[in-house]
Design an enzyme around this catalytic site. Structure first.
Site, PDB file in Angstrom:
ATOM      1  CD  GLU A 398      -1.924  -2.319   1.379  1.00  0.00           C
ATOM      2  OE1 GLU A 398      -0.788  -2.671   1.754  1.00  0.00           O
ATOM      3  OE2 GLU A 398      -2.860  -3.125   1.231  1.00  0.00           O
ATOM      4  CG  HIS A 465     -11.799  -7.400   6.373  1.00  0.00           C
ATOM      5  ND1 HIS A 465     -10.965  -8.076   7.222  1.00  0.00           N
ATOM      6  CD2 HIS A 465     -11.316  -7.626   5.128  1.00  0.00           C
ATOM      7  CE1 HIS A 465     -10.030  -8.692   6.532  1.00  0.00           C
ATOM      8  NE2 HIS A 465     -10.203  -8.439   5.254  1.00  0.00           N
TER       9      HIS A 465
END
Ligand SMILES: Cc1ncc(C[n+]2csc(CCOP(=O)(O)OP(=O)(O)O)c2C)c(N)n1
Length: 659
Positions: A398, A465
């Site tokens: 990322e 999540h």
């Protein structure tokens, strides 16, 4: 020291000599100024000049270099005007950052230099981004980026090398191995013997050179650059050297054994080269004296000019405005009335597809977004239409990918980076808040990057999540943050975000993807960033919210028929629409601020505080926040339902109505 001049002419060697002498003379002068209290501390490159200078002199002038804190020689070799450089050191407005950042923390596109942020490692991926842009344009250019041996311990080092290797990016990673990271010797920094050991693990060629030999550095970089311009791939060069002064000019050198200085002073890169040139009769004492005199004059004049400039006067308007690259958004209406029923997720795909057509410079990057279409299938079929170069599967990196977004902006590209889940943005946090967000303010380089953030809870996906992390970014000047709640806004805001040259965090609630549909225009259109939308009009209470909150509020309105609500969908969280907030407060006098994010430090606090400060006389009751519990997002459905604010909403609304 053994200088192998190969086929280099006297003039070429003299040019190298002049180039290596200048940063040394500047630093020697600065040491005097430091003792007189006329300059602040800096990070000395004395002893390491051959690396900066040899590398910078070896590249073409329009090839980017990304220096760190010991690379004065890069700036001087690229002929950065010394008066402007000194003004930068002194915090003057005439420096490269208008006094906003210090020492070498700046870039200059004119000189094809992108300067560092303090965090060191993030710089490496920015180089990848520049190289990727050049590669896509088939420019046959090289990008060179520096790292110290200490900085190479950061995860960013691994990510940048890995992505460069996988994507075959023409980057030279120049590791200046000076044996120490501040006071920490290499033996306490890493376990491998040489940085060259690392190359093969990444599938990268790696070379080790004498970092004090300017000819060797110059020649090696030249050859490496020649090779990777033709056959794009990264190369790692380990330049072995030594730092002759402290970490910075206040920290001293007590922790370094004296015998190391005695050993390395004999290898001084300026003195040894000078002696070689005199011995070879390339240089005479007379020429040497005149070169020194010329540089001395240049330094003195530049110091005088910089010194004569006053310190900047703060202008609040200018400071605030410069956080962003200016854009006067012209809201675009759809060209025809054609409309189709679309789900939220399809509206996002629509915007991406149409923006890809509109901006040939736009590149999409994310994990599994190519053939697989992304975990939520937003980019399904995109590879077939736009090709693998513009729809890029990324490694799990990322931080590197976000840094690449900034590097691509330097070369005029736009990027969209998809976080697989908004939660994973924490692995690239520094790039966003330190690099992308601050770059325009610091040195005028915008970051044309949209980060897509599939967000939110309600699907029993647990703490990693499901998070709502928009407040992390709303707190960061330099970013824009949008958060649509309907398919219409999802498409219009994503198009607007991709148009905007500034970094935009685009939040998309995962539960809305397939749960809400709406007839939306087939054509391209945009929605104004910073503009709220009154989605329901009522008299008794204002619910100010966004994202999933809009749907909760609407549902409650259906259930509670004895009172009517204004439901204000903020849509943009940075900037947010104060005018619309004021208008609804003026209308109802009672306010609930509702969001899925946890209560403490959430955006609700900011909005409530603003209303209290600015609309106090309009209120008939306390501004009340309704938010998730101050816990992580729990996995099991009953726990998750208790966490979310939805079932507390009615009771809070009734309390405010009855106040
Ligand atoms: C992320 C981060 N951690 C710590 C620091 C503080 N710091 C600045 S420079 C430095 C040492 C860097 O060593 P190295 O990369 O070997 O470069 P050198 O200073 O030796 O040239 C440290 C610890 C920082 N700037 N950024």
């Amino acid at each position: 020291m053994n200088f192998n001049r190969k086929e280099y002419t006297d003039d070429e060697l003299l040019a190298l000599y002049k180039a290596i002498l200048k940063p040394r003379m500047i630093e020697e002068r600065m040491l005097v100024l430091l003792r007189q209290g006329k300059v602040s501390k800096w990070f000395s490159g004395i002893g390491q000049e051959a690396i900066s200078v040899g590398a910078a002199m070896a590249l073409e002038s329009d090839e980017y270099i990304l220096p760190l804190h010991r690379n004065l020689g890069v700036f001087t070799s690229r002929q950065v005007p010394l008066d402007k450089l000194f003004a930068q050191f002194q915090g003057k407005k005439t420096g490269f950052t208008k006094g906003r950042d210090r020492s070498f923390h700046f870039g200059s596109n004119e000189h094809h230099i992108v300067g560092m942020i303090s965090h060191l490692g993030p710089q490496l991926a920015v180089a990848d981004g520049i190289a990727l842009a050049d590669l896509l344009e088939q420019k046959e250019k090289v990008t060179l980026v520096f790292s110290g041996d200490g900085g190479a311990s950061e995860g960013d080092f691994h990510e940048a090398l890995n992505v460069a290797a996988v994507w075959g990016l023409p980057v030279i990673f120049m590791i200046e191995n000076n044996g120490y990271g501040l006071s920490t010797p290499n033996s306490e920094q890493f376990k491998f013997r040489h940085f060259t050991d690392k190359g093969p693990a990444y599938g990268i060629d790696a070379l080790q050179i004498d970092g004090n030999n300017v000819v060797e550095v110059f020649d090696t970089v030249r050859q490496a650059a020649d090779s990777i311009r033709k056959s794009p791939r990264p190369i790692l060069i380990e330049a072995v050297t030594f730092r002759m002064r402290g970490h910075e000019e206040a920290s001293g050198t007590k922790y370094v054994p004296q015998e190391l200085f005695e050993k390395w002073v004999k290898k001084d890169p300026v003195v040894t080269f000078e002696k070689y040139l005199l011995d070879e009769l390339v240089l005479t004492q007379k020429t040497l004296d005149s070169i020194r005199e010329e540089i001395k004059q240049e330094i003195e004049q530049a110091l005088e000019t910089a010194g004569a400039t006053p310190l900047p006067e703060a202008d609040q308007q200018e400071e605030l405005a410069d956080m962003y690259k200016p854009i006067e958004q012209q809201v675009i209406q759809p060209a025809t009335d054609a409309r189709t029923e679309k789900r939220f997720v399809d509206a996002i795909s629509d915007a991406l597809r149409q923006s890809m057509e509109r901006y040939p410079e736009l590149v999409l990057m994310g994990q599994d977004i190519a053939e697989y279409g992304g975990v939520f299938k937003v980019t399904e079929g995109f590879v077939e239409t736009f090709g693998k170069e513009r729809v890029r599967n990324t490694p799990l990196c990322e931080s590197a990918i976000l840094g690449i977004g900034l590097g691509m902006s330097v070369r005029g590209k736009k990027s969209m980076v998809e976080m697989q889940f908004a939660d994973f943005v924490s692995s690239g946090f520094s790039q966003i808040i330190n690099n992308l967000a601050k770059s325009h303010y610091r040195w005028g380089q915008h970051a044309d990057v949209v980060v897509r953030m599939p967000t939110g809870a309600g699907a029993a996906a647990g703490p990693f999540h499901s998070q709502s992390n928009e407040a992390w970014f709303v707190h960061t000047p330099g970013l824009k943050v949008v958060y649509p709640s309907s398919p219409y806004d999802a498409k219009g805001l994503l198009n607007a975000a991709l148009e905007d040259p500034n970094p935009v965090m685009y939040f998309e609630h995962k539960l809305l993807y397939r749960a809400v549909s709406q007839e939306i225009p087939d054509d391209y259109y945009t929605v104004e960033i910073g503009k709220a939308n009154l989605v329901a009009s009522g008299d008794d209470l204002s619910i100010i919210t966004y994202g999933m909150g809009v749907h909760w509020a609407k549902q409650l309105q259906q259930e509670m028929t004895d009172a009517t609500f204004d439901i204000l969908d903020l849509r943009s969280l940075l900037p947010w629409d104060k005018e619309a907030v004021r208008a609804t407060v003026a209308k109802t006098g009672r306010v609930i601020v509702l969001h899925e994010d946890t209560l403490t430090g959430g955006i609700g606090g900011e909005i409530a505080a603003w209303i209290a400060e600015n609309c106090f006389e309009l209120l008939d009751g306390p501004v009340t926040r309704v938010a998730s519990l101050d816990t992580a997002v729990p996995f099991s459905p009953p726990l998750e339902q208790e966490f979310l604010p939805k079932q507390r909403l009615r009771q809070k609304v009734e309390a405010v109505l009855n106040f």
